[in-house]
Design an enzyme around this catalytic site. Structure first.
Site, PDB file in Angstrom:
ATOM      1  N   GLU A  93     -17.188  77.913 -33.617  1.00 39.46           N
ATOM      2  CA  GLU A  93     -18.255  77.505 -33.008  1.00 39.46           C
ATOM      3  C   GLU A  93     -19.524  78.504 -32.989  1.00 39.46           C
ATOM      4  O   GLU A  93     -19.242  79.683 -33.133  1.00 39.46           O
ATOM      5  CB  GLU A  93     -17.791  77.182 -31.593  1.00 39.46           C
ATOM      6  N   GLU A 126     -23.163  66.091 -24.520  1.00 37.34           N
ATOM      7  CA  GLU A 126     -21.886  65.756 -24.109  1.00 37.34           C
ATOM      8  C   GLU A 126     -22.265  65.594 -22.427  1.00 37.34           C
ATOM      9  O   GLU A 126     -21.850  66.830 -21.681  1.00 37.34           O
ATOM     10  CB  GLU A 126     -20.675  66.336 -24.487  1.00 37.34           C
ATOM     11  N   LYS A 141     -19.579  67.374 -19.453  1.00 34.18           N
ATOM     12  CA  LYS A 141     -19.188  68.786 -19.718  1.00 34.18           C
ATOM     13  C   LYS A 141     -19.625  69.399 -18.464  1.00 34.18           C
ATOM     14  O   LYS A 141     -20.763  69.101 -17.773  1.00 34.18           O
ATOM     15  CB  LYS A 141     -19.744  69.400 -21.266  1.00 34.18           C
ATOM     16  N   GLU A 201     -24.142  73.473 -20.614  1.00 30.07           N
ATOM     17  CA  GLU A 201     -22.995  72.801 -21.150  1.00 30.07           C
ATOM     18  C   GLU A 201     -23.261  71.431 -21.833  1.00 30.07           C
ATOM     19  O   GLU A 201     -22.624  70.991 -22.873  1.00 30.07           O
ATOM     20  CB  GLU A 201     -21.797  72.965 -20.452  1.00 30.07           C
TER      21      GLU A 201
END
Length: 345
Positions: free
Chosen positions: A268, A317, A320, A326
């Site tokens: 990541e 997303e 999150k 996030e």
């Protein structure tokens, strides 16, 4: 006339094989690129899995990480030639320390999909040494590996685990990189397993978090891979960006733990576009494009060795958290429109 049709038929067959060869060559080239993208699904507005796979292929993204064995994704990946990191979720670690359970997991989630191109199995993500599940990581890795060996897939699929950089006790300068006292024995067993089986360590590397945690000492240019010259001189090695410095600190830690030959795959890396003063569209676009452009060059300790790197993440997303940032790591909006004008290869 028969001769004419025979020649045309031969020409058609030859042309078909040439086109097929070009198509397969392009697929192989896509898979050979060092850049992948993480496909998370913690959102309630994301596109169907098959559309996501199509989006990967349309953009020439030949590698994917998913955070658990979602059958809909695995079905959509059949025949795509997209190389896959498949995670074992953290809640399964204890169960997979049992060999029979691990065999079942591999049969159900790997062997049932022979036309999916598995590359790595990540047994746990960002497990901390003081986590009660840490004791199960290496036994689960060993059992998954044994099941892979039983299927004679050990040369194709490597078993590892994914760590974050909090396990480093020292990272500056990079040559002084070492695992923390609390992480050293845990990582020693992980490194021994990886070295014995020719597997890389998967690492989540985020210059963004290092920068916002110490912006008085770290320049934004250094974090965004756009410094015009060397910022940190560490003996014979000169560092122009924080990504390389973090990665080489990890390589130094591996060397001190008996893992001199263990490679690192960046499982990541990303930069958010919203939720913090440093989290802007411009900064994120700069980071992603500069990282894509850079990874073929390697690091000062490993020059010329392309760094397999998985960008985080495919989509914003919306479920999150808890930090607002996030929810804003996506390269694409949920409607599949690109957030940035970047090239993936």
């Amino acid at each position: 006339m028969a001769y004419f049709f025979e020649m045309n038929n031969k020409f058609f067959i030859l042309a078909t094989f040439m086109l097929l060869g070009l198509f397969m060559s392009s697929l192989e080239k896509i898979g050979a690129q060092p850049i992948g993208v993480c496909y998370g699904q913690i959102g309630d507005n994301l596109p169907p899995e098959q559309e996501v796979i199509n989006l990967f292929r349309t953009n020439g993204i030949g590698k994917m990480r998913i955070y658990g064995p979602n059958p809909a994704i695995l079905e959509a990946l059949r025949g795509s030639n997209i190389e896959l990191i498949l995670d074992v979720t953290n809640d399964k670690l204890q169960a997979l320390s049992d060999a029979a359970t691990a065999n079942d997991w591999v049969r159900q989630n790997v062997l049932n999909y022979p036309d999916v191109t598995y590359r790595y199995i990540a047994v746990g993500n960002e497990i901390k040494p003081n986590d009660g599940r840490a004791q199960y990581v290496v036994p689960a890795m060993q059992n998954i590996h044994n099941a892979i060996v039983s299927a004679n897939l050990q040369d194709q699929i490597k078993v590892s685990t994914s760590i974050d950089m909090s396990l480093l006790g020292n990272s500056y300068p990079p040559s002084a990189g070492s695992f923390s006292d609390s992480a050293s024995s845990y990582m020693a067993s992980v490194v021994t397993f990886l070295a014995n089986n020719g597997a890389p360590l998967l690492a989540n590397v985020y210059p963004y978090f290092s920068y916002i945690g110490n912006s008085q000492s770290i320049s934004l240019d250094y974090a965004l891979l756009r410094s015009p010259g060397v910022v940190v001189q560490d003996g014979e090695y000169g560092y122009q960006n924080l990504f390389d410095a973090i990665l080489d600190a990890l390589y130094s830690a591996l060397e001190k733990s008996g893992g001199s030959n263990v490679k690192v795959v960046v499982s990541e890396s990303g930069w958010p576009s919203e939720g913090h003063a440093a989290a802007t569209i411009d900064n994120a676009a700069t980071y992603y494009q500069n990282l894509i452009n850079h990874v073929n060059s390697g690091t000062p300790k490993r020059p010329g060795q392309a760094i397999q790197t998985y960008l985080f993440a495919m989509f914003d997303e919306n479920k999150k958290g808890p930090e607002e940032t996030e929810r804003h790591f996506g390269l694409f909006h949920p409607d599949k429109q690109p957030k940035y004008q970047i090239r993936f290869n």
